[in-house]
Design an enzyme around this catalytic site. Sequence first.
Site, mmCIF file in Angstrom:
data_model
loop_
_atom_site.group_PDB
_atom_site.id
_atom_site.type_symbol
_atom_site.label_atom_id
_atom_site.label_comp_id
_atom_site.label_asym_id
_atom_site.label_seq_id
_atom_site.Cartn_x
_atom_site.Cartn_y
_atom_site.Cartn_z
ATOM 1 N N LYS A 45 -31.843 -75.101 7.212
ATOM 2 C CA LYS A 45 -31.339 -74.749 5.885
ATOM 3 C C LYS A 45 -30.239 -75.718 5.445
ATOM 4 C CE LYS A 45 -30.403 -72.487 2.113
ATOM 5 N NZ LYS A 45 -31.252 -72.765 0.928
ATOM 6 N N ASN A 69 -37.319 -69.428 -6.706
ATOM 7 C CA ASN A 69 -36.081 -69.046 -6.031
ATOM 8 C C ASN A 69 -34.898 -69.685 -6.730
ATOM 9 O OD1 ASN A 69 -34.257 -70.910 -4.218
ATOM 10 N ND2 ASN A 69 -36.316 -71.817 -4.176
ATOM 11 N N ASN A 99 -30.387 -80.828 6.999
ATOM 12 C CA ASN A 99 -30.462 -80.988 5.550
ATOM 13 C C ASN A 99 -29.040 -80.936 4.967
ATOM 14 O OD1 ASN A 99 -30.760 -79.808 2.662
ATOM 15 N ND2 ASN A 99 -32.826 -80.517 3.164
ATOM 16 N N CYS A 129 -31.750 -80.011 -5.206
ATOM 17 C CA CYS A 129 -31.707 -78.547 -5.382
ATOM 18 C C CYS A 129 -31.469 -78.234 -6.858
ATOM 19 C CB CYS A 129 -30.600 -77.929 -4.527
ATOM 20 S SG CYS A 129 -30.434 -76.150 -4.860
ATOM 21 N N ASN A 191 -39.144 -81.389 -3.838
ATOM 22 C CA ASN A 191 -38.423 -80.130 -3.883
ATOM 23 C C ASN A 191 -39.074 -79.288 -4.983
ATOM 24 O OD1 ASN A 191 -36.432 -78.079 -3.715
ATOM 25 N ND2 ASN A 191 -34.895 -79.575 -3.096
ATOM 26 N N THR A 192 -38.490 -78.180 -5.329
ATOM 27 C CA THR A 192 -39.156 -77.235 -6.239
ATOM 28 C C THR A 192 -39.139 -77.710 -7.692
ATOM 29 O OG1 THR A 192 -37.066 -76.042 -6.379
ATOM 30 C CG2 THR A 192 -38.704 -75.229 -4.800
HETATM 31 C C1 SIN Z 1 -31.547 -73.167 -2.781
HETATM 32 O O1 SIN Z 1 -30.841 -72.807 -1.841
HETATM 33 O O2 SIN Z 1 -31.245 -72.898 -3.960
HETATM 34 C C2 SIN Z 1 -32.818 -73.887 -2.528
HETATM 35 C C3 SIN Z 1 -32.590 -75.201 -1.890
HETATM 36 C C4 SIN Z 1 -33.167 -76.353 -2.636
HETATM 37 O O3 SIN Z 1 -33.906 -76.178 -3.596
HETATM 38 O O4 SIN Z 1 -32.896 -77.493 -2.260
#
Ligand code: SIN
Length: 303
Positions: A45, A69, A99, A129, A191-192
Amino acid sequence: MANLSVNIAGVEFKNPVIPASGTFGNGREYEKFYPLHLLGGISVKGMTLNPKDGNPPPRIAETPAGMLNSVGLQNPGVDYFIQNELPNLENKGTVIIANVAGSTVEDCITIAQKLDDTCVDMLELNISCPNVKEGGVAFGVSCQSAAGITQAVRKATKKPLMVKLSPNVTDIASIARAVEDAGADAVSLINTVLGMRIDIKNRRPILKNNMGGLSGPAVFPVAVRMVWQVANAVNIPVVGMGGISKWEDAVEMMMAGATAVQVGAAIFSNPYCPVEIIDGLNNYLDDSHIADVNELIGCVKPW
Ligand code: SIN
């Protein structure tokens, strides 16, 4: 049995399958399901310099074929990781990827320096992020800022440095080239994807943060496209992720140019997913009479 091992920036992975940061904690919960040495590596994490509570709830929303998320990098901080989590991961027989998700360039430098004397094998600098106001994707959306932080962290550590890229940009190949020129040894992506859902009863966003990051099978074709573009733009290894949930996805991602893959959201519904992908990949190579998984990397022949 085919060779499954891959090399990224001098680090040997016994196979190319790695649970993605933020989906595997620091491995403790998953050790109950299978030994961690089965995995190619673990990306832990994201860690900040100081402990972080993350964003207020709700911070998870369901979507068709995925999830949103807005966790906001909740974590106990780098010192806690080094003192309390790393000893449990050490000697587990898998590659440990830390990370790094500091809020400022200075924080990222300090985190990298703190990790430099530990048994961590590699750093993954998170410049992508979408859920935090300081740092995160703000570092990763321009070539200049992406290169700046990469260069600063590169100078702060002797560890191999991988930079995790955001899909929320116009030209991801340029960002990848910028971090390569700034000293990155590898890149990981995607990433997202920034998204939003609305509760139609109360006319409010489902997430308290309004927006969040989309992951899961919905983003897989976007990830394959971006991995292919980046693999054709840089000379450093690319680690592909985004919506991988089965071995066929891993093969596709490697054919697009990934040297290894990270598995994320799929782990939440099936903790065995990474080991099932390793088994499936192994069987596929044997059935196809391919002696070495490295033969898959970038083998797609575009029309
Ligand atoms: C998050 O903790 O918000 C997700 C981590 C990320 O998108 O890098």
